[in-house]
Design a protein around this motif. Sequence first.
Motif, PDB file in Angstrom:
ATOM      1  N   MET A 111       0.836  -1.193   0.000  1.00 24.24           N
ATOM      2  CA  MET A 111       0.000   0.000   0.000  1.00 24.24           C
ATOM      3  C   MET A 111       0.877   1.250   0.000  1.00 24.24           C
ATOM      4  SD  MET A 111      -3.255   0.479  -0.133  1.00 24.24           S
ATOM      5  CE  MET A 111      -3.722  -1.194   0.320  1.00 24.24           C
ATOM      6  N   PRO A 112       0.539   2.263  -0.814  1.00 24.46           N
ATOM      7  CA  PRO A 112       1.312   3.508  -0.753  1.00 24.46           C
ATOM      8  C   PRO A 112       1.219   4.124   0.633  1.00 24.46           C
ATOM      9  CG  PRO A 112      -0.702   3.794  -2.041  1.00 24.46           C
ATOM     10  CD  PRO A 112      -0.549   2.328  -1.788  1.00 24.46           C
ATOM     11  N   LYS A 113       2.349   4.572   1.154  1.00 31.26           N
ATOM     12  CA  LYS A 113       2.346   5.207   2.472  1.00 31.26           C
ATOM     13  C   LYS A 113       1.758   6.613   2.407  1.00 31.26           C
ATOM     14  CE  LYS A 113       6.396   2.718   4.242  1.00 31.26           C
ATOM     15  NZ  LYS A 113       7.801   2.874   4.736  1.00 31.26           N
ATOM     16  N   HIS A 114       2.009   7.288   1.296  1.00 28.29           N
ATOM     17  CA  HIS A 114       1.618   8.691   1.178  1.00 28.29           C
ATOM     18  C   HIS A 114       0.925   8.903  -0.166  1.00 28.29           C
ATOM     19  CE1 HIS A 114       3.035  13.195   1.580  1.00 28.29           C
ATOM     20  NE2 HIS A 114       1.733  13.071   1.326  1.00 28.29           N
ATOM     21  N   ILE A 115      -0.317   9.337  -0.114  1.00 29.48           N
ATOM     22  CA  ILE A 115      -1.073   9.681  -1.316  1.00 29.48           C
ATOM     23  C   ILE A 115      -1.361  11.175  -1.295  1.00 29.48           C
ATOM     24  CG2 ILE A 115      -3.256   9.398  -2.556  1.00 29.48           C
ATOM     25  CD1 ILE A 115      -3.397   6.551  -1.551  1.00 29.48           C
ATOM     26  N   ASN A 124      22.560  19.443   1.247  1.00 25.31           N
ATOM     27  CA  ASN A 124      22.313  18.322   0.341  1.00 25.31           C
ATOM     28  C   ASN A 124      20.805  18.100   0.229  1.00 25.31           C
ATOM     29  OD1 ASN A 124      21.566  17.026   2.757  1.00 25.31           O
ATOM     30  ND2 ASN A 124      23.599  16.089   2.993  1.00 25.31           N
ATOM     31  N   GLU A 125      20.419  17.063  -0.477  1.00 27.85           N
ATOM     32  CA  GLU A 125      18.996  16.814  -0.687  1.00 27.85           C
ATOM     33  C   GLU A 125      18.276  16.549   0.628  1.00 27.85           C
ATOM     34  OE1 GLU A 125      18.117  13.869  -3.604  1.00 27.85           O
ATOM     35  OE2 GLU A 125      19.330  14.833  -5.169  1.00 27.85           O
ATOM     36  N   ASN A 126      18.910  15.828   1.512  1.00 27.45           N
ATOM     37  CA  ASN A 126      18.267  15.518   2.791  1.00 27.45           C
ATOM     38  C   ASN A 126      18.018  16.784   3.606  1.00 27.45           C
ATOM     39  OD1 ASN A 126      17.415  13.555   4.945  1.00 27.45           O
ATOM     40  ND2 ASN A 126      19.140  14.516   6.007  1.00 27.45           N
ATOM     41  N   LEU A 127      18.999  17.699   3.605  1.00 23.99           N
ATOM     42  CA  LEU A 127      18.828  18.948   4.343  1.00 23.99           C
ATOM     43  C   LEU A 127      17.690  19.765   3.757  1.00 23.99           C
ATOM     44  CD1 LEU A 127      19.913  20.774   6.612  1.00 23.99           C
ATOM     45  CD2 LEU A 127      21.382  21.862   4.905  1.00 23.99           C
ATOM     46  N   MET A 128      17.599  19.804   2.434  1.00 26.15           N
ATOM     47  CA  MET A 128      16.499  20.520   1.790  1.00 26.15           C
ATOM     48  C   MET A 128      15.153  19.918   2.209  1.00 26.15           C
ATOM     49  SD  MET A 128      15.414  22.928  -0.226  1.00 26.15           S
ATOM     50  CE  MET A 128      16.704  23.474  -1.356  1.00 26.15           C
ATOM     51  N   SER A 129      15.053  18.606   2.178  1.00 25.33           N
ATOM     52  CA  SER A 129      13.806  17.933   2.551  1.00 25.33           C
ATOM     53  C   SER A 129      13.424  18.240   3.990  1.00 25.33           C
ATOM     54  CB  SER A 129      13.940  16.424   2.367  1.00 25.33           C
ATOM     55  OG  SER A 129      14.099  16.092   1.001  1.00 25.33           O
ATOM     56  N   MET A 130      14.409  18.359   4.851  1.00 29.39           N
ATOM     57  CA  MET A 130      14.150  18.599   6.269  1.00 29.39           C
ATOM     58  C   MET A 130      13.752  20.041   6.553  1.00 29.39           C
ATOM     59  SD  MET A 130      14.265  15.746   7.735  1.00 29.39           S
ATOM     60  CE  MET A 130      14.207  16.288   9.439  1.00 29.39           C
ATOM     61  N   ASN A 131      13.801  20.893   5.548  1.00 29.44           N
ATOM     62  CA  ASN A 131      13.395  22.286   5.726  1.00 29.44           C
ATOM     63  C   ASN A 131      12.152  22.644   4.918  1.00 29.44           C
ATOM     64  OD1 ASN A 131      15.477  24.019   7.417  1.00 29.44           O
ATOM     65  ND2 ASN A 131      16.652  22.489   6.296  1.00 29.44           N
ATOM     66  N   LEU A 132      11.509  21.646   4.329  1.00 25.83           N
ATOM     67  CA  LEU A 132      10.258  21.858   3.611  1.00 25.83           C
ATOM     68  C   LEU A 132       9.080  21.770   4.580  1.00 25.83           C
ATOM     69  CD1 LEU A 132      10.978  19.602   0.495  1.00 25.83           C
ATOM     70  CD2 LEU A 132      11.050  22.104   0.567  1.00 25.83           C
ATOM     71  N   THR A 148       6.879  19.656   4.481  1.00 27.56           N
ATOM     72  CA  THR A 148       6.613  18.231   4.694  1.00 27.56           C
ATOM     73  C   THR A 148       7.714  17.547   5.497  1.00 27.56           C
ATOM     74  OG1 THR A 148       7.584  17.809   2.516  1.00 27.56           O
ATOM     75  CG2 THR A 148       5.181  17.961   2.635  1.00 27.56           C
ATOM     76  N   LYS A 149       8.463  18.306   6.246  1.00 28.88           N
ATOM     77  CA  LYS A 149       9.550  17.764   7.058  1.00 28.88           C
ATOM     78  C   LYS A 149       9.086  16.550   7.857  1.00 28.88           C
ATOM     79  CE  LYS A 149      12.339  18.954  11.115  1.00 28.88           C
ATOM     80  NZ  LYS A 149      12.692  20.020  12.092  1.00 28.88           N
ATOM     81  N   GLY A 150       9.866  15.479   7.782  1.00 33.14           N
ATOM     82  CA  GLY A 150       9.572  14.276   8.546  1.00 33.14           C
ATOM     83  C   GLY A 150       8.578  13.337   7.904  1.00 33.14           C
ATOM     84  N   MET A 151       8.049  13.723   6.749  1.00 33.70           N
ATOM     85  CA  MET A 151       7.076  12.868   6.053  1.00 33.70           C
ATOM     86  C   MET A 151       7.739  12.223   4.833  1.00 33.70           C
ATOM     87  SD  MET A 151       3.848  15.484   5.909  1.00 33.70           S
ATOM     88  CE  MET A 151       3.566  16.648   7.253  1.00 33.70           C
ATOM     89  N   PRO A 152       7.306  11.022   4.464  1.00 26.11           N
ATOM     90  CA  PRO A 152       7.826  10.431   3.229  1.00 26.11           C
ATOM     91  C   PRO A 152       7.280  11.186   2.020  1.00 26.11           C
ATOM     92  CG  PRO A 152       6.038   9.094   4.095  1.00 26.11           C
ATOM     93  CD  PRO A 152       6.309  10.156   5.128  1.00 26.11           C
ATOM     94  N   ASP A 153       8.029  11.200   0.936  1.00 23.94           N
ATOM     95  CA  ASP A 153       7.526  11.799  -0.295  1.00 23.94           C
ATOM     96  C   ASP A 153       6.295  11.024  -0.772  1.00 23.94           C
ATOM     97  OD1 ASP A 153       9.566  13.653  -0.307  1.00 23.94           O
ATOM     98  OD2 ASP A 153      10.851  12.486  -1.646  1.00 23.94           O
ATOM     99  N   LEU A 196       6.514  20.112  -5.825  1.00 25.32           N
ATOM    100  CA  LEU A 196       7.497  20.018  -6.900  1.00 25.32           C
ATOM    101  C   LEU A 196       8.741  19.238  -6.479  1.00 25.32           C
ATOM    102  CD1 LEU A 196       7.289  23.617  -8.414  1.00 25.32           C
ATOM    103  CD2 LEU A 196       6.058  21.552  -9.107  1.00 25.32           C
ATOM    104  N   TRP A 197       9.247  19.492  -5.292  1.00 22.15           N
ATOM    105  CA  TRP A 197      10.419  18.770  -4.807  1.00 22.15           C
ATOM    106  C   TRP A 197      10.062  17.321  -4.479  1.00 22.15           C
ATOM    107  CZ3 TRP A 197      15.597  19.889  -4.049  1.00 22.15           C
ATOM    108  CH2 TRP A 197      16.319  18.988  -3.257  1.00 22.15           C
ATOM    109  N   GLN A 198       8.961  17.135  -3.792  1.00 26.65           N
ATOM    110  CA  GLN A 198       8.609  15.823  -3.258  1.00 26.65           C
ATOM    111  C   GLN A 198       8.157  14.837  -4.325  1.00 26.65           C
ATOM    112  OE1 GLN A 198       7.522  18.803  -2.323  1.00 26.65           O
ATOM    113  NE2 GLN A 198       7.308  18.999  -0.103  1.00 26.65           N
ATOM    114  N   SER A 199       7.736  15.329  -5.473  1.00 26.52           N
ATOM    115  CA  SER A 199       7.143  14.453  -6.491  1.00 26.52           C
ATOM    116  C   SER A 199       8.165  13.885  -7.479  1.00 26.52           C
ATOM    117  CB  SER A 199       6.071  15.223  -7.280  1.00 26.52           C
ATOM    118  OG  SER A 199       6.659  16.315  -7.988  1.00 26.52           O
ATOM    119  N   ALA A 200       9.459  14.012  -7.186  1.00 26.54           N
ATOM    120  CA  ALA A 200      10.503  13.589  -8.126  1.00 26.54           C
ATOM    121  C   ALA A 200      10.305  12.164  -8.627  1.00 26.54           C
ATOM    122  CB  ALA A 200      11.875  13.743  -7.471  1.00 26.54           C
ATOM    123  N   TYR A 201       9.891  11.250  -7.746  1.00 25.53           N
ATOM    124  CA  TYR A 201       9.685   9.864  -8.147  1.00 25.53           C
ATOM    125  C   TYR A 201       8.283   9.365  -7.815  1.00 25.53           C
ATOM    126  CZ  TYR A 201      14.511   9.274  -9.552  1.00 25.53           C
ATOM    127  OH  TYR A 201      15.699   9.388 -10.212  1.00 25.53           O
TER     128      TYR A 201
END
Length: 255
Positions: free
Chosen positions: A24-28, A180-188, A190-195, A213-218
């Motif tokens: 099951m997808p974790k995040h929709i 790096n990418e992880n630092l960017m993700s931690m400042n969005l 959605t911090k702490g959430m899976p993409d 835009l950042w979170q939808s890369a994959y």
Amino acid sequence: MFKFIKRNRNNDDKEIIELDYDRMPKHIAIIMDGNGRWAKERGLPRMMGHREGMKTIKKILDRSAHLGVKYLTLYAFSTENWNRPKDEVNALMNLIIEFAQKEGENLHKNNVKFNTIGDISKLPSNSLKAIKDLKELTKNNEGIVLNIALNYGGRNEIVYATKKICEKVCKGDINIEDINENLMSMNLYTKGMPDPDLIIRPSGEQRLSNYLLWQSAYSEFWYSNIKWPDFSERNLEKAIYDYQNRDRRFGKVKQ
């Protein structure tokens, strides 16, 4: 071991969908599109479409929680939506209050954690209070997280995160080499959430509209011509079924 859910259908839809609970997808994430056009097709005011769309939120949230989805992120009001007619914007702000007041206790009872992403400081004070009250009520809940994107824009979010990182560099808390990418993700927001694993857009449009835009890369994308007020639990299941039958390689070659 595979676990499946099978649902019986009426005569005009006999297809049985088998969903694998272990995949099951974790995040929709969903772009709730088509409310205004739904109302126009029926000769109704646009606001009636938004109100019907609010009912759909409840159905999709309940079904997502039952299926084991951990995060449901809904695009409710973008940074560009302020350019809509003033009456419609005001009505949408009031609808936020109505949702928080009417659904708050139900969300809390069902262990839903309510959250927002976006710059909510720009919202009217009464809407902001309703949001903060609902967050406070549900902050300790451990079930599905309902993220409502309010005054949200993907580009704005990236700028927001960049400014936060620059402030940390200027204060000497981090070095440029630490970025790096992880630092960017931690400042969005959605911090702490899976993409998001799966992004759904009903109503026939096939674009991101400045969303995650950042979170939808994959992320996997799923489109439908069904307008949001008519979007059903069955449509959600079809989207998840399609997702589960795709080959997600994340840029790698399948072995």
